[in-house]
Each structure stands twice: as C-alpha cells, then as structure tokens.
Design a protein around this motif. Structure first.
Motif, PDB file in Angstrom:
ATOM      1  N   ALA A 182      -1.490  -0.698  -3.943  1.00 45.13           N
ATOM      2  CA  ALA A 182      -1.861   0.707  -4.134  1.00 45.13           C
ATOM      3  C   ALA A 182      -1.786   1.098  -5.601  1.00 45.13           C
TER       4      ALA A 182
ATOM      5  N   TRP B 243       2.392   2.315   2.404  1.00 47.00           N
ATOM      6  CA  TRP B 243       1.965   2.836   3.713  1.00 47.00           C
ATOM      7  C   TRP B 243       3.198   3.321   4.473  1.00 47.00           C
TER       8      TRP B 243
ATOM      9  N   TRP C  21       0.796  -1.225   0.000  1.00 42.22           N
ATOM     10  CA  TRP C  21       0.000   0.000   0.000  1.00 42.22           C
ATOM     11  C   TRP C  21       0.832   1.281   0.000  1.00 42.22           C
TER      12      TRP C  21
ATOM     13  N   LEU D 213      -6.100   5.915   0.196  1.00 40.21           N
ATOM     14  CA  LEU D 213      -6.633   4.574   0.013  1.00 40.21           C
ATOM     15  C   LEU D 213      -7.851   4.357   0.897  1.00 40.21           C
TER      16      LEU D 213
END
Length: 467
Positions: free
Chosen positions: A283, A166, A164, A242
């Motif tokens: 992502a 992240w 992701w 997201l």
C-alpha cells in the motif's frame, strides 16, 4: 494473525458481513446459516459447492469450513463432463447449492437456506487440515485437484493484510467468480478473516463498482479495462483506498488510464492456485506498471535460468520463478507424480512462470514457461514485453503474442491484436524500434477478440491451435 480461519465471524455479530447483490447477512446471520450447513456436512470427507455468484455459495463454503470438511467449488456454468469428472476425482460426497439447483450426480444434495439458523461448531479444525480443493484449468491433461490447507489460506490473507494495511475498517468490493483463488479465497474468505465487510456486485460492471462505495476494490484486467471505458464510473472510485488488479497482467495503457481517471495507481499482485497470493505491491510502496512487487511476509522467491542455475536478481535476467513459504499447497489430490514434478529437491515450488527480480526484490512476471517463453532464432524472448509494446500503440485494445513452430527459426513470433489497426506492419516496426529487432513479430493478425477464461486470462493454447 492468530485464531480461527474465519476470525471475524464470532465478533460484533450485528455488523454486516456480506452483501451479494441485494441480499445482506450480518455476521451473526451468516454464522447461524452456515452452522446449518455445517450440521449437514459434518463427518463427510469432501463436499462440492455450486459456485454461483450468490449468498447461498457464501453460506455453503463457510459452513463446510466451520465443519472442517474440504470443499470443492465448481463453476455454476460447468458442463456436465467437467462437473462429473471433478465430482468423481475429488470423491465429493454431497452437493451444496441454492434451492432448485440439484443435479443428477448420485450424490446427496443439501439445498442451502440462507434464512435457517443453528448453533455454530465451537471446535476450530486443525490448521493443517485441507480447507479447499481447487481444480486447475487443465491446460495440459485433465484438471488436477489442488489441496489447500487452512494454514495456507490464512498465511496468504494475513500477508496481504500486512502489505495493504487491510483492516476491519475497509469495505471490500468485487464481482468476481466464487470458485477461484481471486474471488473466493482473497475476495470472500479474506474479508471474513480480516473483518472487513464484503460487497459482491454479482457481476463486475463499472456501474456496480461505482455505486458500491468501498475502500478496497478487486478486479481482473478485463474489469479495469471496462471501467476505463466508463469514465464517470471510474472517477467514482477516486475515494477508494486501493484498487487491486490480479489473475493476469494489467496492460500498461489500462494502468495509466485507471490512474488518470481515479487518481489511484492500481496495485498488482501475483499468485496461483498452488500458492494462493504470494507477491504484491504494498500500500505504501512503488506502483510500477508491469511489476507485481515484493513477496508477502514468510514467502521466499528465486529464479532459475535455462541452464538450471539460479539466475541473478538484476531486473533483466529471466528465469522460472520458484517459491517457498507457508502459502504453498499440500500436493495434487491423488497425484503424487504430478506433485513431485513441480517441487524441487530442496522443497521449493516451481511455478512454471517466467520472471525477473530486480536488486531491490521487485518482481516482474513475463508469462508462462509453456506458452510465453519463445525461443526464436536462438534467442529466448518473453511474450509479455512484446505485448506491452503492442498495447501502447494507438488503436490496439488487446494483444497476445505466441511462438508458432517454424522450420527455420524454431518458433516464429506471431501477435494477435484486437483494435483499430489500419497498417499491421507498423506494429512490427514499433516492436523492433522499442525492443530489439529479433523480438519483432514476424506476423500480426488482427482479430475480433481473444479467447479468455472466466478470470480474464488469455487462452494462448487456443490461439496456437488455430495458428
């Protein structure tokens, strides 16, 4: 990512770590408050935490993890029989909770004071040590304690951080329960490992999500359905990086409506108590309704057909999903027989979920082997594909398909739907037209609501008992 499980806690101590409702703690404040809990629990074998949506729960769990003591989270609304069973089975030696919520259990109680401070432990527990013991829902027999090593928690979080993109620049927002994989491990321990601030909204209401101003939102399908019913709140999420959905399949109409309102096709991912999170949309990857993406780093997957052989990855063939990798649990507590039942001879975990994998490694979860794989008239039919068709029909808000025992067919396909449906038989025709005639429901039952658990999963065994 290397280092302690809660990597970010010792860095930039003045930065906000967690906000629950109106209560906020910086990293330094959280570390100091959790250190008091660590002092209280050190040396014990297992401790239990009242898993309310509160800062006390966050501090309690972090304190136990700092001390290297396995923690058992319980739902705050657990009935006495459920609670007593889990406390007894887990061997918990202390009850951690907010002030005033002590219970009659015979255990010592530590009431968490989020304003207290102490020096944190400096020794990081071994990655192979058990971090959390989660109790399954007990759909067959009594709940089992799932022993999750610290390394499994870290591997899943790191795999998702990679998938992701992240980072500590994100702000995570959710209002999920703090006693399951989704809300507790992914939603709380995750931000503390990655370093992104967490905003827990206490309840996952559309207005609370809209007001939070985060970049990474977690929710279950019920949450996203309610967000779609509040277009103003949904549009406020258009600034998010997201929008992530999990714990149950996201209906295609909700996927499409959420995409329309926010401009962000949601990310779906897959996991369970015994595996943490193992498969996810990336992502930068394709967002395909009904599909959950690729395995995260380090995880391998395969599907096994009804004949016991490995099934082809052609996107159509269904089989039981099997997993291998660093996110797997370390067995059921005190139950080696049950552990052996779910492990293959070569060390893969049998999920009990039915899946298809396409040639590019993209995964679709069709449902549970026990309730979602229907054998009717000699055909093997996944309930999930029928549910997707039903949910695309005008007026249908929820749908659940089960196989009811039938003397002639073996199992008769019955669909329970919630919504405004004037001609239920039209739904039968819609399935027969869009799928195959043999996949059509033999009966449509319009109901006021579907039984669900705390994570929004439909309890199909309850439907079958009433059928």
């Amino acid at each position: 990512m290397q280092g302690p499980l809660l990597t970010s806690l010792t860095d930039d101590l003045d930065r906000n770590a967690v906000r629950v409702g109106d209560v906020t703690l910086t990293r330094g404040e959280l570390l100091g408050a959790a250190a008091v809990v660590a002092d209280a629990v050190v040396g014990r074998d297992v401790v239990a935490v009242n898993g309310s949506a509160s800062m006390e729960t966050v501090v309690a769990v972090v304190g136990a993890l700092l001390a290297g003591v396995p923690v058992v989270p319980l739902p705050a609304d657990a009935g006495r029989a459920e609670r007593d069973y889990v406390l007894s089975d887990s061997g918990a030696q202390m009850w951690l909770c907010a002030p005033g919520c002590a219970i009659e259990s015979g255990l010592g109680t530590h009431e968490v004071d989020i304003t207290a401070r102490a020096d944190a432990p400096t020794v990081e527990p071994d990655p192979s040590d058990i971090g959390i013991i989660l109790y399954t829902s007990g759909t067959t027999g009594r709940p089992k304690g799932v022993r999750l090593p610290r390394r499994a928690l870290a591997a899943s979080i790191d795999g998702l951080a990679d998938a992701w993109d992240w980072t500590s620049d994100d702000t995570v927002v959710h209002g999920l329960p703090l006693f399951h994989i989704h809300g507790l491990v992914l939603g709380m321990i995750g931000p503390l490992r990655v370093g992104s601030p967490l905003i827990h909204t206490v309840r996952p209401t559309p207005a609370a999500y809209a007001a939070a101003g985060g970049s990474l939102y977690f929710g279950v399908p019920t949450v996203w359905s309610r967000v779609c019913d509040d277009p103003e709140s949904a549009r406020a999420l258009s600034s998010a990086r997201l929008i992530v959905s999990g714990s149950a399949p996201l209906p295609v109409p909700v996927f499409e409506k959420l995409t329309e309102l926010t401009g962000k096709p949601p990310v779906e991912r897959y996991g369970m108590s015994e595996t943490v999170i193992t498969v996810s949309i990336r992502a930068d990857g394709e967002r395909r309704p009904g599909w959950v993406g690729h395995p995260i780093a380090g995880v391998s997957t395969r599907i096994r057909g009804e004949d016991g052989r490995l099934a082809p990855h052609d996107g159509e063939t269904l089989g039981e999903l099997e997993l291998a990798g660093p996110t797997l649990f370390d067995g059921y507590l005190g139950n080696p027989e049950a552990t052996a039942e779910v492990m293959t001879d070569d060390g893969w975990f049998r999920t009990g979920d039915i899946a298809a994998i396409d040639p590019d490694g993209f995964h679709r979860i069709a449902g549970r082997e026990s309730v979602d794989m229907i054998k009717s008239g000699g055909y093997r039919i996944g309930a999930g594909e029928i549910e997707h068709i039903l949910l695309s029909y005008p007026g249908v808000r929820e749908a659940a398909v089960v196989g009811v025992p039938d003397d002639d067919l073996g199992q008769r396909i019955v669909a329970f739907v919630v919504g405004d449906v004037e001609r239920p038989d039209d739904l039968i025709d819609a399935v027969a037209k869009d799928l195959s005639v043999h996949k059509r429901p033999r009966e449509i039952r319009v109901v006021d609501g579907l039984p669900r658990n705390a994570m929004g999963k439909v309890q199909k065994k309850a439907l079958l008992e009433g059928a």
